[in-house]
Design a protein around this motif. Sequence first.
Motif, short mmCIF file in Angstrom:
data_model
loop_
_atom_site.label_atom_id
_atom_site.label_comp_id
_atom_site.label_asym_id
_atom_site.label_seq_id
_atom_site.Cartn_x
_atom_site.Cartn_y
_atom_site.Cartn_z
N CYS A 1 -2.61 4.77 -2.60
CA CYS A 1 -3.40 5.88 -1.90
C CYS A 1 -2.50 6.75 -1.56
CB CYS A 1 -3.85 5.14 -0.65
SG CYS A 1 -4.79 3.35 -0.86
N VAL B 1 0.98 -1.24 -0.01
CA VAL B 1 0.13 0.17 0.07
C VAL B 1 0.78 1.36 0.04
CG1 VAL B 1 -1.65 1.28 1.37
CG2 VAL B 1 -1.93 -1.20 1.24
N ALA C 1 -6.42 4.68 -5.13
CA ALA C 1 -7.76 4.74 -4.24
C ALA C 1 -7.55 6.14 -3.89
CB ALA C 1 -7.74 3.78 -3.20
N ALA D 1 -10.97 1.70 -0.51
CA ALA D 1 -10.35 0.97 0.24
C ALA D 1 -10.89 -0.42 0.54
CB ALA D 1 -9.68 1.53 1.49
N VAL E 1 -6.90 6.55 3.79
CA VAL E 1 -7.35 5.70 3.01
C VAL E 1 -6.30 4.47 2.94
CG1 VAL E 1 -7.97 5.32 0.69
CG2 VAL E 1 -8.39 7.46 1.54
N GLY E 2 -5.05 4.77 2.96
CA GLY E 2 -4.07 3.69 2.84
C GLY E 2 -4.06 2.89 4.14
N SER F 1 -6.86 2.54 6.24
CA SER F 1 -8.01 1.57 6.15
C SER F 1 -7.72 0.36 5.12
CB SER F 1 -9.19 2.50 5.61
OG SER F 1 -9.26 3.63 6.33
N ALA F 2 -6.97 0.56 4.23
CA ALA F 2 -6.82 -0.42 3.29
C ALA F 2 -6.00 -1.42 3.89
CB ALA F 2 -6.31 -0.04 1.89
#
Length: 511
Positions: A154, A8, A275, A297, A14-15, A17-18
């Motif tokens: 992200c 990631v 994303a 994500a 966002v990263g 969460s992913a």
Amino acid sequence: MNEAQVIVVGAGPVGQSAALLLARWGVQVLVLDQRPGRGSGGSKSICQQRDVLDIWAAAGAGRVAEEGLAWTTARTYYRDRELFSWTFEREGPLPPCVNISQARTEQILDEAIAGQPLIEVRWDHEVTGLSQDGSGVTVHCGQRLLRAPYVLVCAGARAQGIRASLGVAFSGESFEDQFLICDIKADLPGWESERRFYFDPVWNPGRQVLIHPCPGGTYRIDWQIAPDFIPTDVDISRKIRQIIGDRPYELLWHSTYRFHSRIASRMRAGRVLLAGDCAHLVAPFGARGLNSGVPDAENAAWKLAFALNGWAGPGLLESYHAERHAAALENLEITSATMRFLAPRTVEERMRRRAVLEGGRMEEVDSGRFAEPFWYVDSPLTTPEPGRPFLGRPPKGALCPPAPGVILPDLPLPGGRLREFTRDGFLVLLGDMCDSSLFVQVLGKVITAPLAVRGLAEMDGTGSLAERLGAGPDEAWLIRPDSHIAAIIPHAGPESVAAAVSRALGGSPDT
């Protein structure tokens, strides 16, 4: 080299969460960020919608909802006159939305990551390029080379080099007007749970002001200002005083920025997915930035996990682009219309806006339609049902009736919420006339992906869940791992459900 299954790029929310969602599927994740470490900052993205809170709860970051301030009422003013107000419909235990600073959200996500052994975070790793082949992706960090089967980018709006290395364009427009944002701490009785939007107030003529309550007696204020205006400390103090009067206050943080409307030409390039702001930028009115990036994500995470485990057909990863690019296009259309209303560029647009505001018609005043989940009605993974058509967007703040492609209502159940039963794979919900044991027997032979079969009556112990959903006694509801309804099948049999599962998996090789 490393042993990560997914790299990631970007350690923003966002990263983060992913990474958490991938680890929840048992995927080894390496997170790279070019910064030397987690920086401090102001409120930034503050307003988090219910369905994003639900995703974070599944990822182990439910404290975002617990610590955030749940506001319920949105008031809109024209000059000194209130035009209208609206409130959210409540659905389940989670609030419709909360306000919380992005800095605190990132801290909570960092704490969840620290407790997850499948995630490694490396700061001071600037990604300078990507190259890929049939078995994986090589990530270039200067002279350092890292490799994984898949990469999820992200890295934010400024990831020009990464997009260029993938051949992805990022076209769109930028708006001239600036926005000044301030975080203040003050005692403002009656404002603690209300969002206030002012069109053309006397203290910011011709432009807008937005005021959001935040936890701990703090408030976020956004002023639309002229393109060439450089606010001084005196200007900022004067603007705050015009709103709060002589009350004491503390200025915690301030910044200026411009809005952009841009979208990536592709959100999937081979083994690389894009994303968040790296893939789409929209004006923040309506809170459609982070509230779209986190569903990116989640969508990417379960599909990457299924691809890595061999549970899916060849179309599943491509459906990430189909679904999330369509979501980005919708957000772009909605927010661009809002910006045309907030910052009209022609005489005709200005005259129309004035007429609408003076008329005070709620349905025509555009201060930003609040973020909603994107509904995958036209997704290649969704099995349509003519008897359950999508009825279009509901009124502002209202809920959408269930239909194929729509997210499942998050209804309370004994000991939890309905969506908490959907996160471990596909879920088949059956009406009273369906034989659960037969479905389990047949589906277990043709589907290798994680799948559970449950009777609606057994889910809440009272038999009322089917009534609350509007589900028929001979229906089967297929729910995806991201809680979206993939199919509602009347007169359901195991074979028709298996076909819907195969479709929802992008054409499973095992069916």
